[in-house]
Design an enzyme around this catalytic site. Structure first.
Site, mmCIF file in Angstrom:
data_model
loop_
_atom_site.group_PDB
_atom_site.id
_atom_site.type_symbol
_atom_site.label_atom_id
_atom_site.label_comp_id
_atom_site.label_asym_id
_atom_site.label_seq_id
_atom_site.Cartn_x
_atom_site.Cartn_y
_atom_site.Cartn_z
ATOM 1 N N ALA A 35 0.865 -1.228 0.205
ATOM 2 C CA ALA A 35 -0.373 0.436 -0.078
ATOM 3 C C ALA A 35 0.980 1.760 -0.175
ATOM 4 O O ALA A 35 2.015 0.931 0.305
ATOM 5 C CB ALA A 35 -0.680 -0.190 1.278
ATOM 6 N N LYS A 36 0.372 2.769 -1.492
ATOM 7 C CA LYS A 36 1.596 3.340 -0.668
ATOM 8 C C LYS A 36 0.841 4.217 0.447
ATOM 9 O O LYS A 36 -0.347 4.980 -0.431
ATOM 10 C CB LYS A 36 1.157 3.691 -2.024
ATOM 11 C CG LYS A 36 1.977 4.952 -2.289
ATOM 12 C CD LYS A 36 2.434 5.352 -3.702
ATOM 13 C CE LYS A 36 3.025 6.789 -3.864
ATOM 14 N NZ LYS A 36 4.314 6.381 -3.917
ATOM 15 N N ALA A 37 1.021 3.694 1.673
ATOM 16 C CA ALA A 37 0.264 4.491 2.378
ATOM 17 C C ALA A 37 1.027 5.798 3.507
ATOM 18 O O ALA A 37 2.084 5.323 3.839
ATOM 19 C CB ALA A 37 -0.088 3.193 4.045
ATOM 20 N N TYR A 95 5.098 6.683 5.418
ATOM 21 C CA TYR A 95 6.253 7.244 4.936
ATOM 22 C C TYR A 95 7.164 8.309 6.144
ATOM 23 O O TYR A 95 7.947 9.055 6.049
ATOM 24 C CB TYR A 95 5.834 8.645 4.014
ATOM 25 C CG TYR A 95 5.751 7.740 2.832
ATOM 26 C CD1 TYR A 95 4.335 7.217 1.971
ATOM 27 C CD2 TYR A 95 6.937 8.336 1.400
ATOM 28 C CE1 TYR A 95 4.358 5.943 0.839
ATOM 29 C CE2 TYR A 95 6.446 7.585 0.626
ATOM 30 C CZ TYR A 95 5.709 6.316 0.141
ATOM 31 O OH TYR A 95 5.427 5.849 -1.075
#
Ligand SMILES: Cc1[nH+]cc(COP(=O)(O)O)c(CN[C@@H](CCC(=O)O)C(=O)O)c1O
Length: 305
Positions: free
Chosen positions: A157-159, A163
């Protein structure tokens, strides 16, 4: 970023850029559960077009699915929103940022009963790691922070929450005078950059970490796999150690923002000739041909706005 002219697509409507705000009790601001995409539109030979729009939108919806967020918009609506935002802001080449987040109806860890929102913004964003970096290569440092364990955060997931790890790694590297960080996985194998995938070249063969290292399944990474095949180059996806990067002939990062950025040095160890290597240059040039519409084989990857 907040004080500029323009329009942002916000839950189905175009709103003034300065009015696209959320309340301080927005769930995602507190708990970090949200997903986003980084997409680029290029001023191609046939006009402005968004590169691999469908794949980015599919990944955004998959990220939301992994995070158990029920996005109230379809893929078609999200695709159209990205085209509309580029058009209405009269952008020829730009970076597009869709973001879905949990709203301000309630706080508490459980988001049950809260609202899921979606916005799309776009702005001009040049070479992510610098024009010089694209040509000469960048200096990278192996981070003291490990990349996520695949069962601690959801690495496919580009959650938003993933980050903090990238921020800390990037800040540590840049404050030490480097251009970017390289993160190892919890077993000590190379995973990816703070915002990029990594490739190394040795003896004419291209290597990239397999996704078990917790790297994001990058769309630019996938594009490079196609380019390598077209160039008749073998690509091996495997576990890579940091010293394999040290003794590589070439290395480069890939990402929507980073595009194809050569790495000339890791941890003050020169990689190959300490410059953009010949294979990297071929791949980089093929990439820019594709995104600028000069390679008809990949015309279907470009969605005209
Ligand atoms: C951790 C990570 N790994 C790999 C990639 C490459 O994925 P792709 O863009 O699909 O090829 C990116 C994209 N990083 C985005 C965020 C950059 C930012 O600073 O924000 C990007 O490149 O848009 C990552 O954030």
């Amino acid at each position: 970023m907040a004080d500029r002219d323009g329009k942002i697509w916000f839950d189905g409507k175009l709103v003034e850029w300065r009015d696209a705000k959320v309340h301080v009790l927005t769930h995602t601001l507190h708990y970090g559960c949200g997903a986003f995409e980084g997409v680029r539109a290029y001023n191609t030979v046939n006009g402005t077009a968004i590169f691999r729009l469908q794949e980015h939108t599919e990944r955004l919806l998959n990220s939301a699915k992994i995070l158990r967020m029920n996005v109230p918009f379809t893929a078609e609506q999200i695709n159209e929103a990205q085209k509309e935002v580029v058009r209405v802001n009269k952008l020829q080449s730009c970076y597009i940022r869709p973001l879905t987040w949990i709203g301000d109806k309630k706080l508490g860890v459980s988001p049950k009963g809260n609202t899921i929102h979606l916005m799309v913004a776009a702005w001009e964003w040049g070479a992510y790691l610098g024009e010089e970096g694209l040509k000469r290569g960048i200096r990278v440092k192996t981070s003291s922070y490990a990349r996520h364990h695949v069962n601690i955060t959801m690495t496919q997931a580009k959650a938003v929450s993933n980050y903090s790890n990238s921020i800390l790694a990037n800040m540590e590297a840049t404050e030490d005078g480097y251009d970017e960080a390289l993160l190892l996985d919890t077993a000590g194998f190379v995973a990816e950059g703070a915002g990029e995938n990594i490739f190394v070249i040795k003896g004419g063969v291209i290597y990239t970490p397999d996704l078990s290292a917790g790297a994001l399944n990058g769309i630019t990474r996938n594009t490079v796999l196609h380019i390598a095949k077209d160039l008749g180059l073998d690509v091996v996806q495997k576990r890579i150690t940091r010293d394999e990067v040290y003794i590589a002939d070439e290395a480069f990062f890939t990402g929507t923002a980073a595009e194809v950025t050569p790495i000339r040095e890791l941890d003050r160890v020169q990689i190959g000739a300490g410059a953009r290597g010949p294979v990297t240059e071929k791949i980089q040039s093929a990439f820019f041909d594709i995104v600028n519409g000069r390679n008809a084989k990949y015309a279907h990857w470009l969605s005209k706005v």
